[in-house]
Scaffold this active site. Structure first.
Site, mmCIF file in Angstrom:
data_model
loop_
_atom_site.group_PDB
_atom_site.id
_atom_site.type_symbol
_atom_site.label_atom_id
_atom_site.label_comp_id
_atom_site.label_asym_id
_atom_site.label_seq_id
_atom_site.Cartn_x
_atom_site.Cartn_y
_atom_site.Cartn_z
ATOM 1 N N TRP A 1 -28.309 4.086 -26.676
ATOM 2 C CA TRP A 1 -28.102 4.860 -27.919
ATOM 3 C C TRP A 1 -27.519 3.989 -29.018
ATOM 4 C CZ3 TRP A 1 -23.061 7.463 -29.427
ATOM 5 C CH2 TRP A 1 -21.958 6.774 -28.905
ATOM 6 N N ASP A 2 -27.062 2.795 -28.647
ATOM 7 C CA ASP A 2 -26.536 1.827 -29.620
ATOM 8 C C ASP A 2 -27.504 1.697 -30.800
ATOM 9 O OD1 ASP A 2 -25.531 1.459 -27.005
ATOM 10 O OD2 ASP A 2 -24.869 -0.582 -27.417
ATOM 11 N N GLU B 1 -17.241 7.209 -21.814
ATOM 12 C CA GLU B 1 -17.658 7.040 -20.412
ATOM 13 C C GLU B 1 -16.485 7.094 -19.430
ATOM 14 O OE1 GLU B 1 -20.131 3.563 -20.161
ATOM 15 O OE2 GLU B 1 -21.801 4.605 -21.136
ATOM 16 N N LYS C 1 -12.611 5.781 -23.139
ATOM 17 C CA LYS C 1 -13.082 4.404 -23.277
ATOM 18 C C LYS C 1 -13.429 4.120 -24.742
ATOM 19 C CE LYS C 1 -16.839 1.585 -21.341
ATOM 20 N NZ LYS C 1 -18.156 1.672 -20.697
ATOM 21 N N GLN C 2 -13.838 5.182 -25.450
ATOM 22 C CA GLN C 2 -14.359 4.962 -26.807
ATOM 23 C C GLN C 2 -14.334 6.257 -27.603
ATOM 24 O OE1 GLN C 2 -17.950 4.538 -24.200
ATOM 25 N NE2 GLN C 2 -18.907 4.378 -26.210
HETATM 26 C C1 BGC Z 1 -20.567 1.855 -23.726
HETATM 27 C C2 BGC Z 1 -21.823 2.594 -24.113
HETATM 28 C C3 BGC Z 1 -22.832 1.608 -24.656
HETATM 29 C C4 BGC Z 1 -23.075 0.483 -23.675
HETATM 30 C C5 BGC Z 1 -23.998 -0.581 -24.210
HETATM 31 C C6 BGC Z 1 -20.910 0.741 -22.762
HETATM 32 O O1 BGC Z 1 -19.760 0.006 -22.481
HETATM 33 O O2 BGC Z 1 -19.634 2.714 -23.145
HETATM 34 O O3 BGC Z 1 -21.529 3.569 -25.079
HETATM 35 O O4 BGC Z 1 -24.023 2.244 -24.938
HETATM 36 O O5 BGC Z 1 -21.846 -0.124 -23.372
HETATM 37 O O6 BGC Z 1 -23.485 -1.164 -25.355
#
Ligand code: BGC
Length: 730
Positions: free
Chosen positions: A370-371, A500, A612-613
């Site tokens: 989804w980035d 996550e 995490k984010q």
């Molecule tokens: C993040 C995801 C991201 C992925 C790839 C993961 O560490 O939690 O949101 O899509 O990295 O960048």
């Protein structure tokens, strides 16, 4: 420069347009190889030296990547369950075509022996050329001056070029240059770090043909399972006043030429090597024909002509995309570095996308996430909308696979896009933080909406966008339900939001509010298309058997979407149960235990309030018009305290929202972290590749954060803030 009161010591020399390494440092080499990658969205060549290093596995990693070219493997599960993806997809590490070895009589040139003087490695972001220069004194005392250059042509998908110049400084004698294509390359793997990859059991490629004739060498290899033929074809041109004898060699996976030069003190030996990379499921002859055409046109222009073309291409890119921060050279350098790498990484052909690590390393196995939609597309949208369109076209090309995946996941209707993929099929082996991230559907829909806002490209909406919107809306209609237990509101259960560290929850706030947007936009698009483009509308609805009742259902699901809110805390709840969990013990968990994903079982993390984010905070940015300033502040204050930013996608979002709510110093600190993340290696893993979403996030920090740009209801607005340390932001 200070970050939260801590002095930052940049490793690369600060410069507005260049990244410069002034001395060779073996310990930093792995990192520098990523930083000095050159690429064009199809080919990516790590900044490894032409001659390589001994003990590469520890000191670095050879890497030549071709976007979208991958091999499949079997995902091994201890306990498999229905619907788990069975095949992995790994971007291959192609043959090393730039390899050049150098011998002075019986001594081999290496950065690890003898003495290296006057060393400089740099990349100029206006020219798009990587350079290295040095004087080397061999253990026996022979001195040479070496200058190398390389670039991957931004305007020619299949072409790269290397310039190699060696001049004996203090001797006459035999100099041997071995120029080869080395096809004996292995993918890296790290079984303990999910961010690197499980690797492939055997080498991805096997050699099917080799050729060396006149000055042209070719190595053709094929992937075992996906049956893609990958060709590397090189043409070498030697120019020197010294006498030269040439031989060729061919072995199992290597092919090349040996130039035996009677070197003379002060006389330069110039060698130019053109490299063509091709990948196709077509036959050998068509591949070689195309490669030869690419070489012929390269030769017509010559090295200098190609370098000039590269410069012009970049002039145009910077004219459209540059960001100037006057008064802060470290941030100026960083933002340009990020924009440069985004351009080098992004697929521009509608068939490929952008890997989480670009084409700079093997991290995340070359997968697309989804980035793309939430970070990268916005960063191109306002300066190079064509690139954004190509990325959306890629998604459209995978729609049938997303429909098939939805059926596999027992949805009668709609499409479910994969969390991680190269070919459009889901290949995430860990569903709680993979397939469960259904929000990817809404993210894609959101990107289409933003794309339309900027371009009003109705033809795209009619030919691709509407179908994606309808199929993603159908999926929400299928997975969600009107829940009597929640006042008849539309609820979505058992999904994972962007964060996550919290998995498989009911009513993730971000997912629900973004699904609402998806449903509304699909509904509005259906109404518009029926009114304005009736024929196309009927053709599409017939084709996908879309009933009018389905469209009405989207509207009522959107209107009644459940958005969890805690009256007690006065904040939006990340999901139904997030606030019932025990708080993570930030005070007593030692620094070395971050990122948590490498030190705790997922269940331990899931049991706690720890993110995490950005999750709720991301929604505050994307749909900012839906929240009052007070709401934003309360949500931000709460979630900021429980977020580790272990994901590189986080700091930029916090920076943007901090600016929005007037926390400018925090916004600035988060911005430094974002902007210089790869240059200064804040995540500690840039050696496996740059973080492209974060790089795009740094663009958003400036444009949406400091400049405060928003588009809502066709109105463009700004809320600019200039940091006291900056003279000007443009
Ligand atoms: C993040 C995801 C991201 C992925 C790839 C993961 O560490 O939690 O949101 O899509 O990295 O960048």
């Amino acid at each position: 420069m200070k970050l939260k009161g801590v002095d930052i010591k940049p490793y690369y020399r600060l410069d507005e347009w260049e990244i410069i390494e002034d001395s060779f440092n073996l310990e930093k080499n792995f990192h520098s190889e990523t930083i000095f990658t050159v690429g064009n969205g199809f080919i990516g060549i790590r900044g490894t030296f032409e001659e390589g290093l001994d003990n590469e596995a520890k000191l670095g990693a050879e890497g030549t990547f071709l976007n979208g070219v991958y091999e499949e493997g079997t995902i091994k599960y201890g306990e498999i369950a229905y619907g788990f993806p069975e095949k992995s997809q790994t971007m291959i590490n192609a043959a090393n075509g730039k390899k050049i070895m150098l011998y002075l009589e019986d001594e081999i040139f290496s950065m690890q022996t003898g003495t290296v003087l006057n060393y400089k490695r740099s990349i100029n972001m206006r020219e798009g050329i990587l350079r290295r220069s040095l004087i080397w004194q061999s253990p026996k005392g022979k001195q040479i001056q070496l200058e190398t250059e390389r670039f991957v042509c931004l305007q020619r998908k299949n072409l790269a070029a290397v310039k190699y110049k060696v001049t004996p400084v203090n001797f006459d004698g035999r100099i041997i240059i071995v120029s080869e294509i080395d096809g004996d390359i292995k993918e890296s793997l790290d079984e303990k770090d999910p961010r690197i990859g499980s690797g492939l059991e055997e080498g991805a490629l096997y050699t099917i043909d080799t050729m060396a004739e006149a000055d042209t060498a070719a190595l053709l290899q094929r992937t075992r399972k996906t049956e893609i033929t990958v060709a590397c074809v090189t043409k070498g041109i030697m120019r020197t006043q010294c006498p030269v004898g040439t031989d060729k060699f061919i072995s199992q996976d290597r092919v090349g030429f040996v130039y035996n030069v009677a070197g003379q003190k002060g006389k330069a030996i110039n060698y130019i090597k053109y490299l063509v990379y091709e990948a196709s499921s077509g036959g050998r002859n068509s591949i070689m024909d195309h490669a030869n055409k690419v070489l012929d046109s390269a030769l017509k222009l010559g090295y200098d002509g190609l370098a000039k073309e590269q410069h012009e291409f970049l002039n145009n890119y910077w004219y459209r995309s540059d960001i100037e921060i006057k008064g802060d050279i470290a941030l100026q350098q960083a933002i340009r570095f990020n924009l440069f790498h985004l351009l080098q990484s992004v697929g521009r052909d509608g068939k490929t996308n952008i890997c989480a690590k670009g084409l700079t390393g093997e991290g995340y196995e070359g997968h697309y996430f989804w980035d793309t939609e939430m970070y990268v597309i916005p960063s191109f949208l306002y300066n190079n909308p064509d690139i954004s369109r190509k990325l959306l076209e890629y998604r459209y090309s995978t729609l049938d696979k997303a429909r098939a995946r939805a059926r596999e996941m027992s949805h009668q209707k709609g499409a479910l896009f994969p969390w991680r993929t190269i070919n459009g099929e889901e290949c995430s082996g860990y569903f709680p933080a993979g397939t469960a991230q259904y929000h990817i559907n809404a993210d894609i829909a959101y990107a289409i909406k933003k794309y339309m806002e900027v371009t009003q490209d109705d033809s795209f909406l009619i030919s691709c966008g509407a179908e994606i919107l309808f199929e993603t809306a159908r999926l929400w209609a299928d997975i969600g339900f009107f829940n009597t237990g929640k006042g008849g509101k539309f609820c979505i259960n058992c999904v994972t939001g962007p964060d996550e560290y919290t998995a498989i929850v009911n009513n993730n706030f971000y997912t629900n509010i973004m699904a609402k947007e998806n449903l509304e936009f699909a509904y509005n698009t259906a109404v518009w298309m029926k009114r304005e483009h009736r024929m196309e509308y009927e053709r599409l609805t017939d084709e996908i058997c879309l009933e009018p009742e389905e469209i009405s259902l989207w509207k009522s699901a959107a209107d009644n979407m459940y958005l969890p809110y805690s009256e007690k805390h006065g904040i939006h709840m990340q999901d139904d149960t997030f606030l019932d969990k025990e708080l993570w013990d930030f005070e007593n968990v030692p620094k070395e235990n971050y990122p948590l994903l490498l030190h705790y079982h997922p269940l331990v993390i899931y049991r706690h309030q720890v993110c995490k984010q950005a999750d709720v905070v991301l929604a505050l940015f994307l749909l900012g018009h839906k929240f009052s300033l007070e709401e934003k502040r309360r949500d931000y204050d709460y979630y900021e305290k429980v977020t580790t930013h272990d994901s590189s996608l986080s700091a930029c979002i916090f920076s943007i929202v901090a600016n929005d709510i007037g926390y400018h110093e925090e916004a600035y600190d988060y911005f430094i972290k974002t902007a210089r993340m790869d240059l200064d290696d804040y995540q500690g893993n840039t050696h496996h590749g740059v973080h492209t979403a974060n790089m795009a996030g740094s663009w958003m920090c400036i444009v949406n954060g400091f400049a405060g740009m928003r588009v809502h209801d066709d109105v463009l607005s700004f809320q600019p803030y200039i940091h006291p340390g900056w003279e000007e932001l443009r």
